[in-house]
Design an enzyme around this catalytic site. Structure first.
Site, PDB file in Angstrom:
ATOM      1  N   ASP A 144       4.440   7.720   3.677  1.00  8.23           N
ATOM      2  CA  ASP A 144       4.911   6.808   4.590  1.00  8.23           C
ATOM      3  C   ASP A 144       5.963   6.879   5.792  1.00  8.23           C
ATOM      4  O   ASP A 144       6.552   6.180   6.564  1.00  8.23           O
ATOM      5  CB  ASP A 144       5.252   5.670   4.205  1.00  8.23           C
ATOM      6  N   CYS A 176      -3.659   6.572  -3.709  1.00  2.99           N
ATOM      7  CA  CYS A 176      -3.682   5.513  -2.720  1.00  2.99           C
ATOM      8  C   CYS A 176      -4.763   4.974  -1.576  1.00  2.99           C
ATOM      9  O   CYS A 176      -5.783   5.924  -2.471  1.00  2.99           O
ATOM     10  CB  CYS A 176      -2.223   5.190  -2.320  1.00  2.99           C
ATOM     11  N   ALA A 184       0.178   2.674   6.058  1.00  2.00           N
ATOM     12  CA  ALA A 184       1.826   2.898   7.211  1.00  2.00           C
ATOM     13  C   ALA A 184       1.358   3.051   8.083  1.00  2.00           C
ATOM     14  O   ALA A 184       2.277   2.463   9.553  1.00  2.00           O
ATOM     15  CB  ALA A 184       2.594   4.247   6.897  1.00  2.00           C
TER      16      ALA A 184
HETATM   17  P1  RI2 Z   1      -1.700   5.655   6.002  1.00  2.00           P
HETATM   18  C1  RI2 Z   1       0.589   3.704   1.870  1.00  2.00           C
HETATM   19  O1  RI2 Z   1       0.973   2.236   1.565  1.00  2.00           O
HETATM   20  C2  RI2 Z   1       0.299   4.620   1.122  1.00  2.00           C
HETATM   21  O2  RI2 Z   1       1.146   4.937   0.744  1.00  2.00           O
HETATM   22  C3  RI2 Z   1      -0.286   5.694   1.759  1.00  2.00           C
HETATM   23  O3  RI2 Z   1      -0.810   6.883   1.705  1.00  2.00           O
HETATM   24  C4  RI2 Z   1       0.368   5.563   3.392  1.00  2.00           C
HETATM   25  O4  RI2 Z   1       0.608   3.369   2.848  1.00  2.00           O
HETATM   26  C5  RI2 Z   1      -0.084   6.066   4.346  1.00  2.00           C
HETATM   27  O5  RI2 Z   1      -1.252   5.501   4.656  1.00  2.00           O
HETATM   28  P2  RI2 Z   1       1.306   0.498   1.520  1.00  2.00           P
HETATM   29  O6  RI2 Z   1       1.127   0.059   2.582  1.00  2.00           O
HETATM   30  O7  RI2 Z   1      -1.251   5.100   7.543  1.00  2.00           O
HETATM   31  O8  RI2 Z   1      -0.077   0.768   0.470  1.00  2.00           O
HETATM   32  O9  RI2 Z   1      -2.407   7.236   6.266  1.00  2.00           O
HETATM   33  O10 RI2 Z   1       2.467   0.878   0.706  1.00  2.00           O
HETATM   34  O11 RI2 Z   1      -3.011   5.165   6.085  1.00  2.00           O
END
Ligand code: RI2
Length: 321
Positions: free
Chosen positions: A199, A130, A23
């Site tokens: 997110d 994740c 995110a």
């Molecule tokens: P940071 C990711 O989304 C995951 O859901 C993760 O928990 C969230 O973003 C936050 O990530 P995806 O892009 O901003 O993998 O903490 O669908 O790095």
């Protein structure tokens, strides 16, 4: 992939196909992309210039629908441009805003990791889901302080972002065990704390994060294990303040199974879910650790009641996101 070498359109494509993900990262990359676009498309005709930038912003918002960070990054980067008197002033603002947003976004993770590590007990057994840069940074900080006994990291189907997490932790010498998503309840009895990212945070404190997060929160609740979310304040959604619900992204079914090998089988692939605030013990932001029910305060702090109640914010471009 180096950000500098990509065109603005390639960055958007990277966000769409998830070669650029997370995110926070998609927010920063969207901010940088609109800056690159504004530099490349400079136009002395102020009105035409703003229209072109707005069109690019619209395209950027369509790449991934759930993470508010995309909207926040673009909104903060374009902030004040409609008031700017000339195209030159618009570009200067965009460059300055983008640099500030990217810088603050990175600094926020440093601050969150300090606070997150403080909350992690000694000899901690952590579960994470994740791949969240904010959650991983907190775990790494606690590891530097000698506090981590073990991290259980879920695989995170279908895209398996858990692979990134276990590599990032193992590279720094953090004891880490990979588990499949369905093994979360089995291992929860060992866990002292669950630490995840987000997110989007809704104004009622619900946490929208990778699919499966809400199941883990429920299990943690059952076992009285603290469920802690690491989230920068630009992940708090003003749209939900106005009653819009967060759109849950449904991605291609081929991420789950090869449809050719399963004729006649339907697939459902929502990639995020919402954890109700009742299951969230705390949200660690760069301005402090808050209960989920204080999410409203963060939205107001970020945008101000005056801006939140303006027609532009309520009826303008927000509606199409
Ligand atoms: P940071 C990711 O989304 C995951 O859901 C993760 O928990 C969230 O973003 C936050 O990530 P995806 O892009 O901003 O993998 O903490 O669908 O790095």
């Amino acid at each position: 992939m180096s950000r500098k070498e990509l065109s603005p359109e390639e960055i958007l494509e990277g966000i769409r196909d998830m070669t650029i993900r997370g995110a926070a990262e998609i927010g920063r990359q969207a901010s940088f992309a609109v800056r690159l676009f504004a530099e490349r498309e400079f136009d002395n005709d102020r009105k035409r210039y703003l229209e072109k930038i707005d069109e690019f912003r619209e395209q950027a918002l369509k790449t991934r629908p759930t993470a508010i960070t995309l909207w926040s990054g673009l909104t903060k980067t374009l902030s004040g441009t409609d008031q700017a008197k000339s195209s030159k002033e618009i570009l200067e603002l965009i460059v300055e805003n983008s640099e500030r947003f990217i810088d603050l976004s990175k600094k926020s993770i440093d601050i969150i990791s300090e606070m997150g590590a403080r909350r992690i007990p000694h000899d901690a057994i952590i579960m994470t889901h994740c791949n969240s840069s904010a959650a991983v940074a907190s775990i790494l900080k606690a590891h530097e302080q000698g506090k981590i006994e073990m991290v259980y990291a879920t695989e995170s189907r279908p895209k398996r972002q858990g692979y990134i997490t276990v590599r990032q932790l193992a590279e720094k010498g953090v004891p880490v065990t990979m588990i499949v998503d369905s093994a979360a309840r089995h291992h929860m009895k060992l866990v002292d704390m669950v630490l995840v990212g987000a997110d989007t945070i809704a104004s009622n404190g619900a946490v929208i994060n990778k699919i499966g997060t809400s199941q883990i929160a429920l299990i943690a609740h059952e076992r009285r294990v603290p469920f802690i979310v690491c989230a920068e304040t630009y992940k708090f959604s003003p749209q939900t303040f106005h009653g819009h619900t967060v759109k849950i992204e449904e991605r291609d079914h081929s991420e789950v199974i090869d449809p050719k090998k399963f004729p006649g089988v339907k697939v459902s692939n929502p990639v995020f879910d919402a954890t109700p605030p009742e299951y969230v013990d705390a949200i660690i932001t760069e301005v402090g650790i808050i209960p989920p029910f204080a999410a409203y305060e963060i939205v107001v702090h970020n945008f101000g009641l005056e801006m939140l109640s303006s027609e532009h914010m309520k009826e303008g471009f927000l509606n199409d996101f």
